[in-house]
Enzyme design. Structure first.
Site, PDB file in Angstrom:
ATOM      1  N   SER A   1       0.617  -1.362  -0.061  1.00 21.74           N
ATOM      2  CA  SER A   1       0.049  -0.013  -0.025  1.00 21.74           C
ATOM      3  C   SER A   1       0.887   1.212   0.243  1.00 21.74           C
ATOM      4  O   SER A   1       0.346   2.425  -0.133  1.00 21.74           O
ATOM      5  CB  SER A   1      -0.978   0.119   1.273  1.00 21.74           C
ATOM      6  OG  SER A   1      -2.186  -0.879   1.187  1.00 21.74           O
TER       7      SER A   1
ATOM      8  N   LYS B   1      -0.059   3.713  -2.542  1.00 25.29           N
ATOM      9  CA  LYS B   1      -1.039   4.721  -2.507  1.00 25.29           C
ATOM     10  C   LYS B   1      -0.359   6.138  -2.371  1.00 25.29           C
ATOM     11  O   LYS B   1      -1.171   7.133  -2.498  1.00 25.29           O
ATOM     12  CB  LYS B   1      -1.862   4.396  -1.459  1.00 25.29           C
ATOM     13  CG  LYS B   1      -2.861   3.152  -1.622  1.00 25.29           C
ATOM     14  CD  LYS B   1      -3.866   2.693  -0.651  1.00 25.29           C
ATOM     15  CE  LYS B   1      -4.596   1.445  -0.613  1.00 25.29           C
ATOM     16  NZ  LYS B   1      -3.989   0.364  -0.463  1.00 25.29           N
TER      17      LYS B   1
ATOM     18  N   SER C   1      -6.099   3.571   3.949  1.00 24.28           N
ATOM     19  CA  SER C   1      -5.552   2.855   2.830  1.00 24.28           C
ATOM     20  C   SER C   1      -6.470   2.026   2.278  1.00 24.28           C
ATOM     21  O   SER C   1      -6.359   0.809   1.895  1.00 24.28           O
ATOM     22  CB  SER C   1      -4.582   1.866   3.533  1.00 24.28           C
ATOM     23  OG  SER C   1      -3.643   1.284   2.809  1.00 24.28           O
TER      24      SER C   1
ATOM     25  N   LYS D   1       2.688   6.534   5.394  1.00 21.42           N
ATOM     26  CA  LYS D   1       2.033   5.683   5.244  1.00 21.42           C
ATOM     27  C   LYS D   1       2.585   4.207   5.149  1.00 21.42           C
ATOM     28  O   LYS D   1       3.843   4.086   5.113  1.00 21.42           O
ATOM     29  CB  LYS D   1       1.632   5.749   3.624  1.00 21.42           C
ATOM     30  CG  LYS D   1       0.970   4.914   2.824  1.00 21.42           C
ATOM     31  CD  LYS D   1      -0.724   5.320   3.050  1.00 21.42           C
ATOM     32  CE  LYS D   1      -1.743   4.280   2.655  1.00 21.42           C
ATOM     33  NZ  LYS D   1      -1.806   2.807   3.617  1.00 21.42           N
TER      34      LYS D   1
END
Length: 379
Positions: free
Chosen positions: A54, A57, A114, A219
Site C-alpha cells: 500500500s 497509494k 488505506s 503511509k
C-alpha cells in the site's frame, strides 16, 4: 582565479565527539534522508525494486494532489463508484457501488484508511480506468527520477496474474519528499489519526503517529510478498527527516526499526543553514569600473546536513576572478565557493556580484590599464 579560505566562526572548535555508527535495521531495504538538503544519513539496499504494497497509494494520492493543485480537479468534485472499485478486496473505505463520493473523502480514504476501493475510484475518476491511471503513475515516476519503480495498479495489491507493483526505498523517499515539498496544503491529511466514512471510523495504520509527536506522516503497507513497510516523516527543531523501511517482519517491527532510524538522525545530525540569499562572503577589487570594489555573495538559500555540533569546523574556500573589470550586472557569476568538513565537500556553488558595476569612463580605464600593465611587469 584567486582563492581565499574563510572560517565560518572565529570561536575555537569544540572537541570533536565520536560519531556512533548507524544502528542495525531489520528490514530488506531502508533509507533515511534529511528532507531539506537531500542528504542521505543511512541506507541499505535502497535501490532494490521490491513490492511496495500500500505504499503504492502515496503515488495515487500524489497524482490526485497534482490534479487539484493544477486546477483540474477539486475537493468537492464527485467521483462515481464503479462495481470494480466497490468489489476491490483488502482494506476498504466502504464506498457504495453506484454512488458519488467527494474527491476529498476519497483522498482521506486512500491516505488514512488505506482504502483499496477508494484508490480504484480515484484512479478511474482521474484517468477513466485503472489501467490508464497506472500508465499515468509510471509517467509521474519517470518525471520524479524514480528509476526503479513500475506501477500496474493504484492500490498495491497483487494483480490477478500474480504480478505486483515495484518500488525501491530510494524511489519512495523521492516521492515522499515531492509530496511534502510540492503539495504542502494536502500533507496534513497524513497526520490525521482517524477518518469516518459511511458511518465507519477507522484509525490510521501508522502507529508512530500515536507514539512520537514529531511524526506527522506518512503511509504503511503490507502484503505477504512485501512484508511490513512504512514511509515516515518527522520534524524536530526545524529539521525534517524522511525514512523508508521495506520488508520488516511485523507491524511492531516496522515501527521500531523506523524509530531507530529517526532517533539516530535527529540525535547525531543537524540541518545547518549556511547562507541566506544575498549574504556577502567577500569584497573584490574592480578594475575599469565606476566603482572600485564589489561585494561577492550567494544568490540562494543554502542548507547542509552535518554531524551535530560541528558547525564551527566548517571552512569555505572562495575562488574568484583574479581581475574583475567593470561593466557587469547584479547576479553576474564572478567565482565559486566550496564548503568542506574533514576534507569532504558539502556544498559547491556560484558566487555572484551583489550589485552591478558600470564600466568606467575612458580616463579611469586608461589609468587602470596602465596600473595592471605595471603590476604585470613586476609580478
Amino acid at each position: 582565479m584567486s582563492a581565499l579560505m574563510v572560517l565560518f566562526s572565529s570561536l575555537p572548535a569544540a572537541a570533536q565527539s565520536i560519531m556512533p555508527r548507524a544502528p542495525e535495521v531489520a528490514a530488506s531495504s531502508y533509507i533515511l534522508m534529511d528532507a531539506t538538503t537531500g542528504h542521505i544519513i543511512m541506507e541499505e539496499n535502497a535501490d532494490e525494486a521490491l513490492p511496495p504494497a500500500s505504499l503504492t497509494k502515496i503515488m495515487t494520492a500524489y497524482i490526485a494532489e497534482v490534479e487539484i493543485d493544477n486546477g483540474n480537479m477539486s475537493y468537492d468534485d464527485q467521483a462515481y463508484i464503479s462495481e470494480k472499485a466497490w468489489r476491490t478486496q483488502g482494506s476498504k473505505t466502504f464506498v457504495d457501488v453506484g454512488s458519488y463520493v467527494r474527491v476529498e473523502d476519497l483522498l482521506r480514504g486512500i491516505i488514512i484508511q488505506s482504502g483499496n476501493d477508494a484508490s480504484v475510484a480515484m484512479a478511474e475518476h482521474i484517468a477513466g480506468s485503472e489501467e490508464a491511471f497506472a500508465d499515468l503513475m509510471n509517467q509521474h515516476a519517470q518525471a520524479l527520477g524514480m528509476d526503479q519503480s513500475l506501477f500496474l495498479n493504484s492500490s498495491g495489491l497483487d494483480t490477478p496474474s500474480g504480478d505486483t507493483n515495484l518500488m525501491s526505498a530510494r524511489d519512495l523517499m523521492k516521492l515522499a519528499r515531492a509530496t511534502i515539498q510540492e503539495h504542502p496544503d494536502h500533507y496534513d491529511i497524513y497526520s490525521e489519526r482517524e477518518f469516518t466514512f459511511n458511518g465507519i471510523t477507522q484509525g490510521n495504520r501508522n502507529s508512530l503517529l500515536f507514539r512520537d509527536p514529531s511524526v506527522d506522516g506518512m503511509k504503511t503497507g503490507w502484503t505477504d510478498r512485501a512484508g511490513y513497510c512504512l514511509v515516515a516523516s518527522a520534524e524536530r527543531d526545524g529539521m525534517r527527516l524522511i525514512s523508508v523501511v521495506m520488508g520488516t517482519a511485523s507491524e511492531e517491527a516496522r515501527a521500531v526499526e523506523t524509530q531507530k532510524m529517526l532517533s539516530y538522525g535527529f540525535r547525531f545530525y543537524e540541518t545547518h543553514k549556511l547562507y541566506d540569499v544575498g549574504d556577502v562572503i567577500n569584497t573584490a577589487r574592480v578594475w575599469s569600473g565606476a566603482e572600485n570594489s564589489v561585494e561577492l555573495g550567494i544568490n540562494e538559500e543554502v542548507y547542509i546536513t552535518i554531524p551535530r555540533g560541528r558547525a564551527d569546523e566548517l571552512t569555505a574556500t572562495l575562488d574568484s576572478e583574479e581581475f574583475i573589470r567593470g561593466g557587469f550586472e547584479a547576479g553576474t557569476v564572478l567565482g565559486s565557493v566550496n564548503v568542506t568538513l574533514d576534507d569532504e565537500v558539502l556544498y559547491s556553488g556560484d558566487v555572484v556580484a551583489i550589485e552591478g558595476v558600470e564600466r568606467a569612463g575612458w580616463l579611469k580605464r586608461l589609468i587602470d590599464a596602465l596600473t595592471l600593465f605595471i603590476m604585470g611587469l613586476f609580478n
